[in-house]
Design a protein around this motif. Sequence first.
Motif, PDB file in Angstrom:
ATOM      1  N   ILE A  73      67.931  32.367  71.495  1.00 45.29           N
ATOM      2  CA  ILE A  73      69.189  32.766  72.113  1.00 45.29           C
ATOM      3  C   ILE A  73      70.266  32.725  71.037  1.00 45.29           C
ATOM      4  CG2 ILE A  73      70.975  32.126  73.778  1.00 45.29           C
ATOM      5  CD1 ILE A  73      68.730  31.011  75.542  1.00 45.29           C
ATOM      6  N   GLU A  74      70.914  33.852  70.832  1.00 43.23           N
ATOM      7  CA  GLU A  74      71.985  33.924  69.845  1.00 43.23           C
ATOM      8  C   GLU A  74      73.307  33.549  70.502  1.00 43.23           C
ATOM      9  OE1 GLU A  74      71.934  37.817  68.131  1.00 43.23           O
ATOM     10  OE2 GLU A  74      70.141  37.392  66.960  1.00 43.23           O
ATOM     11  N   TYR A  75      74.220  33.083  69.686  1.00 39.54           N
ATOM     12  CA  TYR A  75      75.541  32.751  70.213  1.00 39.54           C
ATOM     13  C   TYR A  75      76.619  33.310  69.292  1.00 39.54           C
ATOM     14  CZ  TYR A  75      75.471  28.944  66.786  1.00 39.54           C
ATOM     15  OH  TYR A  75      75.394  28.214  65.635  1.00 39.54           O
ATOM     16  N   LYS A  76      77.754  33.570  69.907  1.00 36.64           N
ATOM     17  CA  LYS A  76      78.907  34.075  69.164  1.00 36.64           C
ATOM     18  C   LYS A  76      80.152  33.507  69.829  1.00 36.64           C
ATOM     19  CE  LYS A  76      80.408  38.296  69.912  1.00 36.64           C
ATOM     20  NZ  LYS A  76      80.495  39.765  69.986  1.00 36.64           N
ATOM     21  N   ARG A  77      81.030  32.975  69.021  1.00 38.79           N
ATOM     22  CA  ARG A  77      82.299  32.476  69.555  1.00 38.79           C
ATOM     23  C   ARG A  77      83.249  33.657  69.710  1.00 38.79           C
ATOM     24  NH1 ARG A  77      82.065  26.958  69.445  1.00 38.79           N
ATOM     25  NH2 ARG A  77      80.518  26.084  68.031  1.00 38.79           N
ATOM     26  N   THR A  78      83.864  33.771  70.874  1.00 41.09           N
ATOM     27  CA  THR A  78      84.737  34.907  71.145  1.00 41.09           C
ATOM     28  C   THR A  78      86.175  34.566  70.761  1.00 41.09           C
ATOM     29  OG1 THR A  78      85.325  34.269  73.391  1.00 41.09           O
ATOM     30  CG2 THR A  78      83.276  35.537  73.099  1.00 41.09           C
ATOM     31  N   SER A  79      87.003  35.578  70.688  1.00 42.48           N
ATOM     32  CA  SER A  79      88.411  35.385  70.338  1.00 42.48           C
ATOM     33  C   SER A  79      89.156  34.611  71.431  1.00 42.48           C
ATOM     34  CB  SER A  79      89.091  36.733  70.093  1.00 42.48           C
ATOM     35  OG  SER A  79      89.013  37.533  71.249  1.00 42.48           O
ATOM     36  N   LEU A  80      88.598  34.554  72.633  1.00 43.51           N
ATOM     37  CA  LEU A  80      89.229  33.829  73.735  1.00 43.51           C
ATOM     38  C   LEU A  80      88.782  32.373  73.798  1.00 43.51           C
ATOM     39  CD1 LEU A  80      89.009  36.583  76.488  1.00 43.51           C
ATOM     40  CD2 LEU A  80      90.965  35.999  75.043  1.00 43.51           C
ATOM     41  N   GLY A  81      87.938  31.970  72.855  1.00 40.00           N
ATOM     42  CA  GLY A  81      87.509  30.578  72.786  1.00 40.00           C
ATOM     43  C   GLY A  81      86.241  30.244  73.540  1.00 40.00           C
ATOM     44  N   SER A  82      85.634  31.207  74.187  1.00 33.09           N
ATOM     45  CA  SER A  82      84.376  30.937  74.875  1.00 33.09           C
ATOM     46  C   SER A  82      83.207  31.231  73.934  1.00 33.09           C
ATOM     47  CB  SER A  82      84.271  31.767  76.158  1.00 33.09           C
ATOM     48  OG  SER A  82      84.275  33.136  75.858  1.00 33.09           O
ATOM     49  N   ILE A  83      82.012  30.946  74.411  1.00 29.21           N
ATOM     50  CA  ILE A  83      80.807  31.184  73.617  1.00 29.21           C
ATOM     51  C   ILE A  83      79.931  32.172  74.370  1.00 29.21           C
ATOM     52  CG2 ILE A  83      78.738  30.152  72.635  1.00 29.21           C
ATOM     53  CD1 ILE A  83      80.362  27.537  72.382  1.00 29.21           C
ATOM     54  N   GLU A  84      79.617  33.260  73.704  1.00 31.57           N
ATOM     55  CA  GLU A  84      78.775  34.306  74.291  1.00 31.57           C
ATOM     56  C   GLU A  84      77.326  34.038  73.911  1.00 31.57           C
ATOM     57  OE1 GLU A  84      79.971  38.611  74.116  1.00 31.57           O
ATOM     58  OE2 GLU A  84      78.191  38.639  72.830  1.00 31.57           O
ATOM     59  N   LEU A  85      76.457  34.004  74.909  1.00 30.39           N
ATOM     60  CA  LEU A  85      75.029  33.768  74.704  1.00 30.39           C
ATOM     61  C   LEU A  85      74.267  35.035  75.044  1.00 30.39           C
ATOM     62  CD1 LEU A  85      74.695  30.303  76.452  1.00 30.39           C
ATOM     63  CD2 LEU A  85      74.970  30.742  74.024  1.00 30.39           C
ATOM     64  N   SER A  86      73.316  35.395  74.190  1.00 27.89           N
ATOM     65  CA  SER A  86      72.514  36.591  74.427  1.00 27.89           C
ATOM     66  C   SER A  86      71.135  36.403  73.815  1.00 27.89           C
ATOM     67  CB  SER A  86      73.197  37.825  73.826  1.00 27.89           C
ATOM     68  OG  SER A  86      73.349  37.672  72.437  1.00 27.89           O
ATOM     69  N   PRO A  87      70.143  37.122  74.353  1.00 26.01           N
ATOM     70  CA  PRO A  87      68.817  37.068  73.735  1.00 26.01           C
ATOM     71  C   PRO A  87      68.895  37.637  72.315  1.00 26.01           C
ATOM     72  CG  PRO A  87      68.760  38.260  75.830  1.00 26.01           C
ATOM     73  CD  PRO A  87      70.176  38.003  75.499  1.00 26.01           C
ATOM     74  N   GLN A  88      68.104  37.105  71.423  1.00 24.64           N
ATOM     75  CA  GLN A  88      68.109  37.600  70.045  1.00 24.64           C
ATOM     76  C   GLN A  88      67.878  39.103  70.011  1.00 24.64           C
ATOM     77  OE1 GLN A  88      65.276  35.576  67.553  1.00 24.64           O
ATOM     78  NE2 GLN A  88      66.891  34.338  66.681  1.00 24.64           N
ATOM     79  N   ASN A  89      68.671  39.771  69.180  1.00 24.45           N
ATOM     80  CA  ASN A  89      68.562  41.221  68.962  1.00 24.45           C
ATOM     81  C   ASN A  89      68.837  42.060  70.190  1.00 24.45           C
ATOM     82  OD1 ASN A  89      67.757  40.745  66.263  1.00 24.45           O
ATOM     83  ND2 ASN A  89      65.661  40.426  66.960  1.00 24.45           N
ATOM     84  N   LYS A  90      69.566  41.554  71.161  1.00 26.81           N
ATOM     85  CA  LYS A  90      69.895  42.334  72.365  1.00 26.81           C
ATOM     86  C   LYS A  90      71.377  42.265  72.680  1.00 26.81           C
ATOM     87  CE  LYS A  90      65.508  42.316  74.721  1.00 26.81           C
ATOM     88  NZ  LYS A  90      64.852  42.154  75.982  1.00 26.81           N
ATOM     89  N   ARG A  91      72.232  42.361  71.695  1.00 26.97           N
ATOM     90  CA  ARG A  91      73.674  42.317  71.946  1.00 26.97           C
ATOM     91  C   ARG A  91      74.199  43.652  72.281  1.00 26.97           C
ATOM     92  NH1 ARG A  91      76.572  37.927  68.143  1.00 26.97           N
ATOM     93  NH2 ARG A  91      75.375  36.266  68.942  1.00 26.97           N
TER      94      ARG A  91
END
Length: 91
Positions: A73-91
């Motif tokens: 599971i990949e993660y990315k911190r958003t500009s709004l301060g939350s953390i976006e979680l997604s399956p690897q290679n499926k953004r």
Amino acid sequence: VSLQELNRDLAWQSGGLIFSREPLLHVLEEVSRYSRTKFEVTDPQILSMSVSGYFKVDDIDGLLNNLQNNLAIEYKRTSLGSIELSPQNKR
């Protein structure tokens, strides 16, 4: 109640959370109860994935690394301060 269940249920008192094959949805709900971290999930299918481990409530990076390394599971911190979680290679 077994000793293992009791330890898991009381771990929050020492700043930790213990999960044993818990759905990711439950894990994210519990972590959000003890921190200000907000999670966004891009693919609802990952919410049923099983998570196990001991996590310090204030160690969000440890949880994120565990999700990335063990569940892809990949993660990315958003500009709004939350953390976006997604399956690897499926953004």
